[in-house]
Design an enzyme around this catalytic site. Structure first.
Site, PDB file in Angstrom:
ATOM      1  N   LYS A 290       0.337  53.913  -0.737  1.00  0.00           N
ATOM      2  CA  LYS A 290       1.215  52.739  -0.968  1.00  0.00           C
ATOM      3  C   LYS A 290       1.679  52.593  -2.410  1.00  0.00           C
ATOM      4  O   LYS A 290       2.574  51.816  -2.596  1.00  0.00           O
ATOM      5  CB  LYS A 290       0.040  51.433  -0.811  1.00  0.00           C
ATOM      6  CG  LYS A 290      -0.361  51.322   0.536  1.00  0.00           C
ATOM      7  CD  LYS A 290      -1.642  50.124   0.410  1.00  0.00           C
ATOM      8  CE  LYS A 290      -2.979  50.533   1.465  1.00  0.00           C
ATOM      9  NZ  LYS A 290      -3.955  49.601   1.366  1.00  0.00           N
ATOM     10  N   GLY A 291       1.005  53.303  -3.166  1.00  0.00           N
ATOM     11  CA  GLY A 291       1.396  53.138  -4.643  1.00  0.00           C
ATOM     12  C   GLY A 291       2.812  53.024  -5.007  1.00  0.00           C
ATOM     13  O   GLY A 291       3.276  52.679  -6.012  1.00  0.00           O
TER      14      GLY A 291
ATOM     15  N   ASP B  96      -1.449  63.155 -10.781  1.00  0.00           N
ATOM     16  CA  ASP B  96      -2.869  63.225 -11.482  1.00  0.00           C
ATOM     17  C   ASP B  96      -3.624  64.626 -11.741  1.00  0.00           C
ATOM     18  O   ASP B  96      -3.109  65.506 -12.141  1.00  0.00           O
ATOM     19  CB  ASP B  96      -3.794  62.092 -11.084  1.00  0.00           C
ATOM     20  CG  ASP B  96      -5.301  61.981 -11.786  1.00  0.00           C
ATOM     21  OD1 ASP B  96      -5.321  62.936 -12.785  1.00  0.00           O
ATOM     22  OD2 ASP B  96      -5.723  60.979 -11.549  1.00  0.00           O
TER      23      ASP B  96
ATOM     24  N   LYS C 249       0.071  62.377 -15.294  1.00  0.00           N
ATOM     25  CA  LYS C 249      -1.016  62.476 -16.339  1.00  0.00           C
ATOM     26  C   LYS C 249      -1.152  64.150 -16.501  1.00  0.00           C
ATOM     27  O   LYS C 249      -2.193  64.629 -15.746  1.00  0.00           O
ATOM     28  CB  LYS C 249      -2.236  61.958 -15.697  1.00  0.00           C
ATOM     29  CG  LYS C 249      -2.605  60.447 -16.046  1.00  0.00           C
ATOM     30  CD  LYS C 249      -3.666  59.887 -15.319  1.00  0.00           C
ATOM     31  CE  LYS C 249      -4.103  58.640 -15.386  1.00  0.00           C
ATOM     32  NZ  LYS C 249      -5.300  57.881 -14.923  1.00  0.00           N
TER      33      LYS C 249
ATOM     34  N   PHE D  78      -6.987  54.851 -17.248  1.00  0.00           N
ATOM     35  CA  PHE D  78      -6.786  54.181 -15.588  1.00  0.00           C
ATOM     36  C   PHE D  78      -5.852  53.005 -15.831  1.00  0.00           C
ATOM     37  O   PHE D  78      -6.128  51.880 -16.259  1.00  0.00           O
ATOM     38  CB  PHE D  78      -8.163  53.683 -15.197  1.00  0.00           C
ATOM     39  CG  PHE D  78      -8.077  53.748 -13.504  1.00  0.00           C
ATOM     40  CD1 PHE D  78      -8.435  54.680 -12.713  1.00  0.00           C
ATOM     41  CD2 PHE D  78      -7.487  52.544 -13.001  1.00  0.00           C
ATOM     42  CE1 PHE D  78      -8.135  54.536 -11.385  1.00  0.00           C
ATOM     43  CE2 PHE D  78      -7.262  52.152 -11.841  1.00  0.00           C
ATOM     44  CZ  PHE D  78      -7.868  53.350 -10.924  1.00  0.00           C
ATOM     45  N   VAL D  79      -4.583  53.374 -14.954  1.00  0.00           N
ATOM     46  CA  VAL D  79      -3.559  52.470 -15.166  1.00  0.00           C
ATOM     47  C   VAL D  79      -3.403  51.698 -13.794  1.00  0.00           C
ATOM     48  O   VAL D  79      -3.646  52.230 -12.614  1.00  0.00           O
ATOM     49  CB  VAL D  79      -2.293  52.811 -15.618  1.00  0.00           C
ATOM     50  CG1 VAL D  79      -2.131  53.318 -16.887  1.00  0.00           C
ATOM     51  CG2 VAL D  79      -2.093  54.353 -14.709  1.00  0.00           C
TER      52      VAL D  79
ATOM     53  N   ASP E 158      -3.057  50.613  -8.158  1.00  0.00           N
ATOM     54  CA  ASP E 158      -4.117  49.732  -7.731  1.00  0.00           C
ATOM     55  C   ASP E 158      -5.582  50.116  -8.279  1.00  0.00           C
ATOM     56  O   ASP E 158      -5.819  51.187  -8.797  1.00  0.00           O
ATOM     57  CB  ASP E 158      -4.578  49.578  -6.155  1.00  0.00           C
ATOM     58  CG  ASP E 158      -5.298  50.794  -5.730  1.00  0.00           C
ATOM     59  OD1 ASP E 158      -4.668  52.047  -6.164  1.00  0.00           O
ATOM     60  OD2 ASP E 158      -6.279  50.678  -4.881  1.00  0.00           O
TER      61      ASP E 158
HETATM   62  C1  PRP Z   1      -2.610  57.978  -5.851  1.00  0.00           C
HETATM   63  C2  PRP Z   1      -1.073  58.197  -5.945  1.00  0.00           C
HETATM   64  C3  PRP Z   1      -0.978  59.615  -5.687  1.00  0.00           C
HETATM   65  C4  PRP Z   1      -2.232  60.489  -5.745  1.00  0.00           C
HETATM   66  C5  PRP Z   1      -2.156  61.146  -7.238  1.00  0.00           C
HETATM   67  O1  PRP Z   1      -2.527  57.774  -4.643  1.00  0.00           O
HETATM   68  O2  PRP Z   1      -0.286  57.309  -5.345  1.00  0.00           O
HETATM   69  O3  PRP Z   1      -0.715  59.546  -4.133  1.00  0.00           O
HETATM   70  O4  PRP Z   1      -3.225  59.233  -5.987  1.00  0.00           O
HETATM   71  O5  PRP Z   1      -3.291  61.899  -7.368  1.00  0.00           O
HETATM   72  P1  PRP Z   1      -3.617  63.364  -7.400  1.00  0.00           P
HETATM   73  O6  PRP Z   1      -2.402  64.100  -8.293  1.00  0.00           O
HETATM   74  O7  PRP Z   1      -4.996  63.529  -8.209  1.00  0.00           O
HETATM   75  O8  PRP Z   1      -3.686  63.945  -5.971  1.00  0.00           O
HETATM   76  P2  PRP Z   1      -3.974  56.890  -3.707  1.00  0.00           P
HETATM   77  O9  PRP Z   1      -4.621  58.085  -2.996  1.00  0.00           O
HETATM   78  O10 PRP Z   1      -4.717  56.099  -4.963  1.00  0.00           O
HETATM   79  O11 PRP Z   1      -3.473  56.116  -2.691  1.00  0.00           O
HETATM   80  P3  PRP Z   1      -2.515  54.692  -2.939  1.00  0.00           P
HETATM   81  O12 PRP Z   1      -1.124  55.119  -3.144  1.00  0.00           O
HETATM   82  O13 PRP Z   1      -2.336  54.086  -1.499  1.00  0.00           O
HETATM   83  O14 PRP Z   1      -2.959  53.835  -3.779  1.00  0.00           O
END
Ligand code: PRP
Length: 181
Positions: A45-46, A105, A133, A154-155, A161
């Site tokens: 969703k992000g 990340d 990151k 942590f942002v 979220d």
């Molecule tokens: C977050 C972001 C990426 C992922 C990045 O998604 O949107 O998809 O983490 O992290 P990584 O490089 O360590 O894999 P999240 O799983 O939090 O889902 P969301 O977008 O629904 O919040």
């Protein structure tokens, strides 16, 4: 109930800074994909806010799709490493795929999405990400378009979220540690 006034300890990126960056990145995308059978994929969703701002400045012929990729569970502030992919029932074969993400990340999500799209026969699979990151990377992968490199804090906000809250803050901020359980 409103969010606490001190929910962020520092505003990292204002709405205006993000809007300008989205314009800048969209210009490059417009140039790079002039003759491509392009599908721009918002990873839920992000990425929704960034995706919307970016798309307003994309002027080339393209399709838009949505995919759910999730690696964080519940109220944790770190990735689990297990990425689940769903909602991907759209044409991939013979298409150039541009994934839109809020943050990269460890890189595991992008790595696994790329593998998935390649296995489905895409022509190419690149990423446009708002936040990188870099120091957290666990797999050697790099987005083609990067908005901002940030430190390992942590942002929240602008789609990001903590435990499913704060996505609707209009800026990106560092969460005040006192609200991390
Ligand atoms: C977050 C972001 C990426 C992922 C990045 O998604 O949107 O998809 O983490 O992290 P990584 O490089 O360590 O894999 P999240 O799983 O939090 O889902 P969301 O977008 O629904 O919040």
């Amino acid at each position: 109930m409103n969010y606490p006034e001190d929910i962020v300890s520092e505003i990292l990126l204002s709405e205006e800074e993000i809007r300008k960056k989205a314009e800048e990145l969209a210009l490059k995308i417009n140039e790079d994909y002039q003759n491509a059978p392009l599908t721009i994929v918002c990873t839920l969703k992000g990425a929704i806010f960034f995706f919307a701002d970016l798309m307003k400045n994309i002027h080339i012929d393209c399709r838009i799709e949505f995919i759910k990729a999730s690696s964080y569970i519940g109220n944790t502030t770190s990735t689990t490493g297990n990425v689940t992919i769903s909602n991907s029932n759209f044409e991939i074969r013979g298409r150039d795929i541009l994934l839109i993400e809020d943050i990269i990340d460890t890189g595991l999500t992008y790595y696994q999405l790329k593998q998935y799209f390649k296995a489905q026969g895409c022509l190419s699979c690149e990423m446009c990400v708002l936040l990188d990151k870099k120091e957290r990377r666990e797999v050697p992968i790099q987005a083609k378009y990067v908005g901002f490199e940030i430190e390992n804090k942590f942002v929240i906000g602008y789609g990001l979220d903590y435990n499913e809250a704060y996505r609707n803050l209009p800026y990106v901020g560092v969460i005040n540690p006192k609200y991390i359980k």
